[in-house]
Design a protein around this motif. Sequence first.
Motif: not given
Length: 73
Positions: A26-37
């Motif tokens: 989850v953290a990696v995707l968030a770091a790349y700018g993906y939204t929670n959705c």
Amino acid sequence: SDLSEEPDHGIDKARITQLSEAERRVAVLAAYGYTNCQISSKLFITVSTVEQHLTRVYRKLGVAGRVDLPIEI
């Protein structure tokens, strides 16, 4: 040069090792700018689960939010 000396937003590597696999994904995707959705769709988990993982990630890493997450988790 020694790769362990690369800058990593000042986050201690030992803190990163405390993350579970799920939290790290989850953290990696968030770091790349993906939204929670977007993260919830990609990982087949609920938005609520994404939020819970991120809350734990922020606490474990001692950061304020996703903008402070290092890409190289």
